[in-house]
Motif scaffolding. Structure first.
Motif, PDB file in Angstrom:
ATOM      1  N   GLN A   1       3.037  -2.818  -3.208  1.00  0.00           N
ATOM      2  CA  GLN A   1       3.531  -1.632  -3.984  1.00  0.00           C
ATOM      3  C   GLN A   1       2.781  -0.128  -3.747  1.00  0.00           C
ATOM      4  O   GLN A   1       3.773   0.316  -4.361  1.00  0.00           O
ATOM      5  CB  GLN A   1       3.870  -2.715  -5.122  1.00  0.00           C
TER       6      GLN A   1
ATOM      7  N   TYR B   1       4.610   1.307  -0.969  1.00  0.00           N
ATOM      8  CA  TYR B   1       6.274   1.815  -1.596  1.00  0.00           C
ATOM      9  C   TYR B   1       5.969   3.348  -2.337  1.00  0.00           C
ATOM     10  O   TYR B   1       6.910   4.264  -2.717  1.00  0.00           O
ATOM     11  CB  TYR B   1       6.777   0.752  -1.835  1.00  0.00           C
TER      12      TYR B   1
ATOM     13  N   LYS C   1      11.148  -2.329   0.106  1.00  0.00           N
ATOM     14  CA  LYS C   1      11.826  -2.956  -0.641  1.00  0.00           C
ATOM     15  C   LYS C   1      12.324  -3.850  -0.011  1.00  0.00           C
ATOM     16  O   LYS C   1      13.132  -4.267   0.344  1.00  0.00           O
ATOM     17  CB  LYS C   1      12.198  -2.469  -1.888  1.00  0.00           C
TER      18      LYS C   1
ATOM     19  N   VAL D   1      12.433  -9.069  -6.736  1.00  0.00           N
ATOM     20  CA  VAL D   1      12.090  -8.632  -6.125  1.00  0.00           C
ATOM     21  C   VAL D   1      10.618  -8.434  -5.791  1.00  0.00           C
ATOM     22  O   VAL D   1       9.749  -7.906  -6.250  1.00  0.00           O
ATOM     23  CB  VAL D   1      12.185  -6.611  -6.495  1.00  0.00           C
TER      24      VAL D   1
ATOM     25  N   TYR E   1       7.740  -6.625  -2.401  1.00  0.00           N
ATOM     26  CA  TYR E   1       7.691  -5.869  -1.224  1.00  0.00           C
ATOM     27  C   TYR E   1       7.407  -6.275   0.398  1.00  0.00           C
ATOM     28  O   TYR E   1       5.909  -6.897  -0.071  1.00  0.00           O
ATOM     29  CB  TYR E   1       7.113  -4.308  -1.694  1.00  0.00           C
TER      30      TYR E   1
ATOM     31  N   ASP F   1      15.041  -0.042   2.307  1.00  0.00           N
ATOM     32  CA  ASP F   1      14.586   0.539   1.239  1.00  0.00           C
ATOM     33  C   ASP F   1      13.571   0.987   0.919  1.00  0.00           C
ATOM     34  O   ASP F   1      12.651  -0.154   1.680  1.00  0.00           O
ATOM     35  CB  ASP F   1      15.393  -0.006  -0.090  1.00  0.00           C
TER      36      ASP F   1
ATOM     37  N   TRP G   1      12.278   4.534  -3.532  1.00  0.00           N
ATOM     38  CA  TRP G   1      12.923   5.043  -4.443  1.00  0.00           C
ATOM     39  C   TRP G   1      13.025   6.473  -4.663  1.00  0.00           C
ATOM     40  O   TRP G   1      12.514   6.730  -4.519  1.00  0.00           O
ATOM     41  CB  TRP G   1      11.446   4.898  -5.800  1.00  0.00           C
TER      42      TRP G   1
END
Ligand SMILES: Cc1ncc(COP(=O)(O)O)c(C=O)c1O
Lengths: 457, 487
Positions: free
Chosen positions: A108, A111, A301, A309, A311, B477, B480
């Motif tokens: 995360q 990300y 994701k 959800v 990652y 994806d 964000w």
């Protein structure tokens, strides 16, 4: 035995389970004549206390000079929380998140880092780090050459206003991949790479143009004009940017009519100590269309079995562990811990905090340049607007002046003359937000006497 | 929840930036940002809580047994971090003059010397930022060597099929073609195939020894002879140096150039993916080509950097500022705490742990990929039989191990062994931890027999169930974006 937990009883039991008499027997497949015993160059072990005393003395030996050097590594304040959290064992002592379910913390963070870097650069996607800014530029160059569908010639225009260490790094890394790096000169007055200078070396098609912003002199390039010019010739544009400067400056994604294609740079200003040059982190962002040519790890994701959800590492078919000799790059271990620090740093500062840092550095450097130029014979070299660094001409040999300043524990800047002999006695100075007015004044005074001394000699 | 989702417009960690916004009105409007980047707006507490919680969703050496083969996940001593973080080290600018660098340069110089001693190489450069960059530097030096002799036909690099993916990828980056050499059924390189492969086109071979299948190649001298006689050089991938520290040296095996992974053997942190450090060592004939910078001790008893001007034949610079210095310092500190005796113990106990674990798993009925061989510091179990008979594959077992509190070993690498687990316990694990791992493996196999779905659906006890990798790649994806951008 440092860090080894075995008791005598453990050892005996384990040897017994294996069915050998002693540990040495476990090495019996190694040809006897090869087995070495002496480690002459390695001293006897030290206790933690002894090694602490040794390292404290070594760290002290390097003094506590006041740093006015920038040139690619910047002395910013780092919030205390950044490294306290980044060095939590759960981040510090984990590895590449191969087992996604047991690595959601790291994944995360990756990300979020990618999200923050795309926000700063205005591009669609980011990878999860390369070694440093210079090696990231090398990868960007290779990526651009692979990605350009219209221009197949592996030729890349590389302005001389790109940091010389970056240019050398790129040259060494790409030297055997058939890429031709073409130098673009700069305007001696403004310190900028002009379209005319690019034109002068662009008789033949080229796959990409590198655009530094700010450039190595701190000078701001006319990024819009350069971007439009290169893209009109079917070349891709690679921005080399400072992430702190991006808090104030137009992001690569906004350059020209349609934006730069790739952006890379050094993440050090985002919460990494100077630390003699590393570990830092290289970042690399691009437009969506090029993602399959983007080297390095990418976190994506996804969902788990129950639709929650989560990652995971994605598009791994680009990478060496899957694609081997056909991978986009050989990189495996990257700069994960620094990504963690940068992510926490950006979260704590936010866009406004970064903007304040950038503005403070910019204003401090302006003040520094003004003060130093009050010393007779010291003058700015370039006329174009600059961000948080200035190239100054000195009325005495830079090396002599820097040595005299160092004696007073002032690191006066980066000697440009070595890399750009045509500039004469030239010094690149930087005052980050950490430099105070008294430090700046002390520098001016020390510079005045250093110059006088050098000229008297 | 993402940090972005904690964000509220106007919220700030205000103590952390300069209190006021200084004037930047002189920056031309056209070059300025039109709107602020969409970074999160959170308080310091929110950030601290968020990242602390995220950290708790990681397995790590500090929290779990982490027997990830080929990665040497041993304890990272805390002293290495705190001493490398002394203010004097953190504050030093990479372009600081030598007058203000003698302390760190002493550490780097001594590290170079210690690495020379443990590897038997003539000279060392600390510059490469990780193992793969060390490989690139290494094969580039091989190329520079051949080129300097006018031997331009040597464009083929031999790489065993068991090699790590970085090896062929690095060879390609240095402009070589790659020719694979098969591994024999006993785990050693197939020497007949190697002899057939070498020739006037051979630039060299990239070899890992002990290899990635967890055995020491007993024919190493014959391999060296064969490649050298053909005019090629030997490259040593030092990822597995932990297995032989103080026991046998790559230089003595006949290698001309090597890299070491300090983040493995010298216990610097893996940091969730990095940083690493991948110093290279060379024999005398390759010294001029070492990447810069290199630290030397002058006749004046002071330390100096050698750069492009001093080493005109160098393959050059690999990063802007000479490598991951803070990691090199950590490795130096670790090496000083171990000393010569401690280093030997490292390989002895890493090997003892691996062989013990191998013996226990064998006894429990698991199939070893190379049952006739001693383990080095790691070994391979193949779950071929379980996959066929019980329908439970290596990935399932790996995920179920997480439920039992063990990070999984390396899975599906090396590629030549089907359904493989590459297991490297390291020397810092106590016997109880190894016994616990065996226990978990036995229980998982029992589950696979009685209730295979439990294993196939694992993990069950972590914050998330098994993640869908295919979906991640299909519905890409990777960042964000604020709501306005998505509209
Ligand atoms: C056998 C082997 N060689 C090379 C590498 C590459 O090293 P690094 O990840 O430090 O680039 C690895 C590591 O992951 C490895 O296990």
């Amino acid at each position: 035995m440092p860090f080894i937990p075995h008791t005598d009883a453990d050892i005996a039991g384990m040897l017994d389970a294996i069915g050998v008499d002693n540990i040495d027997a476990l090495f019996d497949e190694i040809p006897k004549e090869l087995r070495a015993t002496a480690l002459d160059g390695v001293p006897a072990g030290l206790s933690e206390m002894e090694v602490t005393q040794l390292l404290q003395a070594r760290a002290r030996a390097d003094g506590e000079p006041t740093c006015f050097i920038g040139a690619g590594a910047y002395d910013h304040h780092i919030p205390a929380a950044v490294w306290q959290i980044a060095t939590r064992g759960e981040f510090y002592s984990a590895y590449t998140p191969y087992q996604a379910e047991a690595s959601q913390g790291t994944l995360q963070v990756l990300y979020e880092f990618q999200s923050m870097m795309t926000a700063l650069t205005g591009l669609d996607v980011s990878n999860a780090s390369l070694y440093d800014g210079a090696s990231a530029l090398a990868e960007a160059v290779l990526m651009a050459v692979r990605s350009n569908r219209k221009v197949k010639q592996p030729r890349v225009l590389m302005p001389r206003t790109v940091h010389p260490f970056y240019r050398r790094t790129v040259a060494s890394i790409v030297q055997h991949q058939g890429v031709e790096l073409i130098e673009v000169d700069f305007d001696a007055r403004s310190g900028q790479t002009s379209v005319e200078h690019c034109e002068a070396v662009a008789d033949e098609p080229f796959a990409a143009l590198v655009v530094p912003q700010p450039n190595v002199f701190g000078v701001l390039e006319d990024v819009d004009a350069l971007t439009d010019w290169a893209q009109a010739r079917d070349a891709l544009v690679i921005g080399v940017v400072n992430p702190v400067a991006l808090a104030l400056l137009s992001p690569p994604g906004d350059w020209g009519q349609v934006g730069a294609d790739i952006a890379c740079g050094e993440g050090q200003p985002l919460g990494m100590p100077l630390a003699s040059g590393g570990p830092y982190l290289g970042f690399l962002c691009c437009k969506q269309a090029f993602i399959r040519q983007l080297p390095g790890r990418i976190a994506g994701k996804t969902e788990d079995l129950e639709g929650k959800v989560g990652y995971t590492l994605t598009l791994q078919a680009r990478e060496q562990h899957i694609r081997r000799s056909k991978a986009t790059s050989n990189i495996c271990t990257n700069q994960g811990l620094l990504v963690t620090a940068a992510t926490i740093h950006m979260a704590i500062l936010g866009a406004e905090g970064l903007e304040r840092v950038a503005a403070a550095c910019h204003a401090n450097t302006a003040r520094l340049a003004q003060q130093l130029c009050a010393v007779p014979g010291v003058e700015p070299i370039f006329s174009a607007p600059a961000f948080h660094e200035r190239a100054l001409r000195l009325p005495a040999p830079t090396e002599t002046v820097l040595a005299a300043l160092a004696e007073q524990d002032i690191l006066g800047g980066f000697d440009l003359g070595r890399e750009y002999p045509e500039l004469g006695s030239a010094l690149l100075v930087c005052a980050t937000e950490r430099r105070t007015d008294p430090e700046i004044t002390a520098y001016r005074e020390a510079l005045a006497s250093a110059v006088a001394l050098a000229n008297a000699a | 929840m993402l940090i972005h989702e904690h964000s509220r417009p106007g919220r700030r960690a205000s103590a952390q930036a300069p209190l006021e916004t200084a004037d930047y009105g002189d920056l031309p409007q056209a070059l300025r940002r039109k709107r602020r980047a969409a970074l999160p707006e959170v308080s310091e507490l929110q950030a601290v809580r968020h990242y602390t919680r995220l950290s708790q969703q990681n397995f790590s050496i500090d929290t779990h047994v982490y027997p990830l083969g080929s990665c040497t996940m041993k304890y990272n001593p805390r002293a290495c971090n705190s001493l490398a973080s002394l203010p004097g080290f953190l504050a030093r600018h990479p372009a600081a003059p030598e007058s203000h660098s003698q302390g760190i340069m002493a550490c780097l110089h001594e590290l170079q010397d210690m690495l020379k001693s443990v590897t038997g190489m003539h000279a060392v450069s600390l510059a490469p930022a990780a193992g793969a960059q060390g490989e690139l530097a290494g094969v580039m030096m091989i190329r520079a060597y051949h080129d300097a002799r006018g031997d331009h036909g040597r464009r083929e690099m031999l790489v065993p099929d068991a090699a790590h993916g970085t090896n062929p990828a690095s060879a390609i980056m240095a402009g070589f073609t790659v020719r694979e050499v098969p591994t024999g059924s006993n785990g050693d390189v197939d020497i007949a195939a190697l002899r057939a492969a070498v020739g006037p086109q051979t630039a060299g071979i990239m070899l890992t020894n002990p290899s990635t299948v967890g055995v020491f190649d007993r024919n190493i001298q014959a391999i060296a002879k064969s490649v050298h006689e053909a005019g090629g050089l030997l490259y040593y991938d030092g990822a597995n140096l932990n297995a032989i520290l103080g026991k046998v040296r790559p230089g003595d095996m006949g290698f001309d150039v090597i890299h070491m992974n300090l983040h493995k053997t010298f216990s610097t942190p893996h940091g969730g993916g990095g940083p690493g450090a991948g110093p290279v060592g060379v024999s005398k004939r390759l010294e001029p080509y070492l990447p810069i910078p290199v630290v030397i001790k002058g006749d004046d008893k002071r330390y100096h950097w050698l750069d492009e001007d001093d080493r005109p034949e160098s393959i050059g610079r690999l990063t802007a500022f000479g490598g991951n210095m803070g990691i090199l310092l950590r490795a130096y500190i670790y090496a000083r705490m171990l000393g010569a005796e401690g280093m030997r113990r490292v390989s002895e106990f890493a090997t003892l742990n691996a062989n013990y674990l191998q013996a226990r798993l064998r006894e429990a009925g698991f199939q070893l990929a190379y049952p006739e061989r001693r383990a080095s510091h790691e070994f391979i179990v193949t779950l071929k039989k379980e996959a066929k008979e019980l329908g439970v594959n290596t990935m399932d077992v790996a995920k179920r191990l997480l439920d039992y509190g063990y990070h999984a070993p390396t899975t599906y690498f090396p590629l030549l062994v089907p359904e493989c687990l590459l297991i490297e316990p390291t020397e810092t694990e106590p016997k109880e931890a190894l016994d616990g791992f065996v226990e978990a493996m036995i229980r998982i196999r029992a589950e696979a027999e009685s209730d295979p779905e439990t294993v196939k659906q694992a993990p069950h006890s972590l914050p998330l169930r098994r993640l869908d990798d295919v979906r991640a790649a299909r519905q890409l994806d990777v960042a964000w974006k604020p709501a306005a951008d998505n509209a």
